[in-house]
Design an enzyme around this catalytic site. Structure first.
Site, PDB file in Angstrom:
ATOM      1  N   CYS A 655       0.825  -1.207   0.000  1.00 21.07           N
ATOM      2  CA  CYS A 655       0.000   0.000   0.000  1.00 21.07           C
ATOM      3  C   CYS A 655       0.858   1.256   0.000  1.00 21.07           C
ATOM      4  CB  CYS A 655      -0.891   0.049   1.246  1.00 21.07           C
ATOM      5  SG  CYS A 655      -2.252  -1.112   1.239  1.00 21.07           S
ATOM      6  N   HIS A 706     -10.843   3.643  -0.830  1.00 23.41           N
ATOM      7  CA  HIS A 706     -11.054   4.403   0.395  1.00 23.41           C
ATOM      8  C   HIS A 706     -12.154   5.453   0.254  1.00 23.41           C
ATOM      9  CE1 HIS A 706      -6.928   2.801   0.864  1.00 23.41           C
ATOM     10  NE2 HIS A 706      -7.332   2.623   2.091  1.00 23.41           N
TER      11      HIS A 706
END
Length: 771
Positions: A655, A706
């Site tokens: 990530c 997200h």
């Protein structure tokens, strides 16, 4: 006669609330279950409760305005009008809906980029300085100072992110600001900081905490110019306002120059500094006209301090500065630890005695401040309890597992490499898996609905039998296998409905871990995680993921990935014991996971994903410490993954952040397929692969998970096409950025449908034979 005394100070307090009240507040507002008035009233109650607690624990200098409605960098963005044009124009304080739009996106505007805060598991919203016109929309620091004073009689210490760090943490034209850009923008931003400081001074504020954490990354004298310019102007504009210049997370390479900057106090990290700040203090001294704000308590780990050792450190500091020039405080904000051990009612008493969350750390500061001023005898009982608790934990069987130590001793006798080189392995894997060109998959988790969470909670409380809970998990897994097949995904996952967290879950299955009841820590926005606590030797006792993976695979002819979390991520997203080297704990975890990988392969799982999302985020801030960290990461990953046959495909996932400086490490992991988040960073990683090349298979995240917005087919096609300019079509996989646990089902299905449609559209345009 004035008595000169050491005082205690805090840098910041956790936001979530003991029972995640803050998280629930945000989410209720987002769902329309609270209006703005109710939101602000409840947020105020929580703020004041946090301040009262610090007051009751005896902290002399209490931070204010360290609270946030989402993220403190986002607060700074909103306060100074750094609003990207896609959200509209604002000339007054943002309301909550507009504020949250920046973080979460809207139907028409993508969310602001989010990345990791230095090298810890907290995410901040990245400022965008494209065509910015700074304006002060909200002096939030004055508002919260006045609230604490009026409501509680607390003369607080407002906490503000410094202007230079604010600029350095942001981007312009997709790139982090270099020194020239900082020099250009600082004169435009600085007058607003001056206004904030002047208004604070007029209100009677005595001290302000100016956080400039980027100072720990400066190595050349020229880099200090903007800091000095800013501090000089701020002091001149508000001479009655005392500035605590706060650094944390590492040492200062330019110690001699930084301690002479025009401020009244310097905050130094004496925990995560590799001993370098302390050496500089003892050997070079400290200015007589400044306060030393000594960060002596670990602000991002959970172990009790050795009070005797800390008192000895304080005595060393008192040989350098007088007592009235010494503050004792955490090394960094306590935002990064849970709130209190009082709610850990099920913990082993031996472990519990060794734990210190935020409240216990503040109590330690109070005890040490009293000891420094009045002598140890005045708090002897606390020192005696501390010694007994430390001895009990270190001498316990938890930390003395001979089987684990013997396995560690044999590590040097083994070589951890795959049997064949990648070129040989990948052909065998292609033959076995028979996947199409540009195969689609997801990273691992699917939405954890309210039903999933309620069933898990009922099972944990004993209100749902093991059999009924397992039946529910099977039903949910079966439903999502069918959804994935309907969507047309090529490589499937079981959905991880049994897992609250990708690290906590494994911590619950291995020895040496403690899964807290209420040890929540903010990761981003309303997202709270409960990092497991690694307190003893780590060992494998039974299969962890095999049954769930085998069941999912039985439902489909398409390959289902086994899903594990890799050792370094478990380390970086856990609170790790501090009595032995971290690398030793990491290798213990790797040896345990190696057995799990072997068991998955024996059970017929063809693809095993060993996620290492935290590898880049944990990179030390100073390049001189990188090599050992990265070497240890590769070693533990290979311990975990190299026991499989050549035709078993190993995936990993990472990530965030800038990967260009660790491409060599990514290659050295020798994973067959890697997936990397790129959508919020606008594909910056692509340039790294363009310049260095990459011979293995890779999936660059094609949409942001997200944000609740559903990306269009064209938007995803653009992201895919951008990647295919530098990555061969035979190497490329199509996947979202990260796991989908936090998303809602309708948006997840819609986004994945668009992802598959985008792949199909590009696939149809290619005149390239499939694998």
């Amino acid at each position: 006669m004035v008595i000169m005394t050491v005082i205690s100070s805090n840098l910041g307090y956790p936001r979530l609330g003991e029972h995640r009240e803050w998280k629930h507040l945000l989410e209720h507002f987002w769902k329309g279950q609270l209006d703005t008035t109710a939101f602000h009233a409840q947020a105020k109650q929580l703020r004041l409760a946090n301040l009262k607690k610090q007051q009751a624990l005896g902290i002399d200098l209490i931070p204010v305005a360290d609270n946030s409605d989402y993220d403190h960098v986002l607060d700074t963005i909103a306060a100074f009008g750094v609003i990207p044009a896609r959200y509209g124009h604002f000339d007054q304080q943002l309301d909550l809906h507009d504020y949250y739009a920046l973080a979460r996106g809207t139907k028409d505007a993508v969310a602001s980029e989010m990345t990791k805060w230095f090298n810890i598991n907290y995410h901040y919203i990245v400022p965008e300085f494209d065509d910015v016109h700074f304006q002060l929309l909200d002096n939030r620091w004055l508002r919260y100072y006045q609230e604490a004073k009026d409501e509680l009689g607390i003369t607080g210490k407002p906490v503000i992110l410094g202007p230079v760090s604010f600029l350095k943490l942001g981007k312009r034209n997709g790139q982090y600001l270099d020194d020239a850009a900082v020099t250009e923008l600082l004169p435009q931003l600085l007058p607003l900081y001056v206004q904030v400081f002047q208004e604070l001074a007029a209100a009677g504020v005595q001290w302000i905490q100016l956080d400039e954490p980027t100072l720990v990354k400066t190595t050349q004298s020229a880099e200090l110019r903007p800091y000095k310019e800013a501090l000089t102007q701020l002091h001149a504009a508000a001479p009655t306002l005392n500035i605590e210049l706060q650094t944390y997370f590492d040492s200062l390479d330019l110690y001699d120059q930084i301690v002479t900057l025009p401020v009244q106090a310097i905050g130094l990290d004496l925990v995560h500094d590799h001993g370098e700040n302390l050496t500089d203090l003892l050997q070079r001294g400290f200015p007589t006209d400044k306060v030393l704000a000594a960060g002596i308590i670990d602000g991002h780990n959970v172990w009790v301090s050795d009070l005797s050792a800390k008192l000895a450190l304080i005595q060393q500091l008192l040989a350098v500065v007088p007592s009235d020039h010494l503050w004792l405080q955490p090394a960094n904000s306590l935002l990064h630890v849970p709130i209190t051990t009082a709610n850990e009612t099920k913990a082993d008493p031996v472990l519990l005695g060794g734990l210190a969350f935020a409240d216990q750390k503040l109590a330690e500061l109070s005890t040490l401040t009293t000891a420094a001023n009045k002598g140890t005898a005045s708090v002897q009982a606390a020192f005696d309890r501390n010694r007994a608790n430390l001895d009990a934990l270190n001498q316990s069987s938890h930390r003395n597992n001979q089987a684990v130590r013997e396995a560690e001793a044999h590590l040097t006798d083994q070589t951890f490499e795959r049997q064949a080189p990648f070129a040989t392995r990948i052909q065998l894997q292609h033959d076995r898996l028979n996947l199409p060109l540009l195969p689609t998959t997801t990273i691992g988790s699917f939405p954890q609905s309210s039903e999933v969470r309620s069933k898990r909670a009922a099972w944990r409380k004993g209100n749902l039998s093991d059999e009924d809970y397992q039946a529910f998990l099977h039903a949910e897994t079966k439903r999502w296998i069918e959804i994935q097949e309907q969507l047309g995904l090529d490589v499937l996952v079981h959905g991880e409905f049994e897992r609250t967290d990708m690290v906590e879950y494994f911590g619950q299955k291995l020895t040496g871990f403690y899964a807290t009841q209420n040890g929540w820590v903010q990761s981003y926005g309303s997202r709270g995680v409960r990092p497991p606590i690694i307190f003893g030797d780590v060992a494998y006792t039974q299969p962890i993921t095999v049954a769930a993976s085998v069941y999912a695979q039985s439902l489909t002819t398409k390959p289902v990935k086994g899903m594990l979390t890799a050792p370094l991520t478990i380390i970086n997203w856990s609170f790790v014991r501090d009595d032995i080297p971290k690398a030793q704990v990491q290798n213990q975890i790797a040896l345990a996971l190696r057995q799990e990988v072997g068991n998955l392969e024996k059970a017929g799982i063809k693809i095993i994903q060993v996620d290492e999302p935290a590898l880049r985020e944990g990179l030390p801030l100073k390049a001189r410490h990188w090599k050992s960290y990265l070497d240890e990461a590769v070693y533990s990953f290979k311990i975990t993954t190299t026991g499989v046959q050549n035709d078993t495909q190993i995936h990993t996932h990472m990530c965030y952040s800038n990967f260009a400086d660790i491409i060599g490490t990514i290659k050295a992991l020798d994973a067959d397929v890697i997936s990397i988040e790129t959508s919020r960073s606008h594909g910056e990683i692509i340039s790294a692969f363009e310049t260095t090349g990459y011979d293995k298979e890779i999936g660059l995240g094609v949409y942001d998970i997200h944000s609740p917005r559903v990306p269009s087919v064209d938007e995803i096609k653009t992201n895919i096409q951008r990647a295919l300019r530098v990555i061969d079509v035979h190497q490329f996989w199509i996947n979202p950025d990260c796991g989908l646990k936090t998303r809602q089902e309708p948006e997840t299905r819609a986004a994945l449908a668009n992802m598959v449609a985008a792949r199909d559209a590009i696939q149809s345009q290619l005149n390239t034979p499939t694998k």
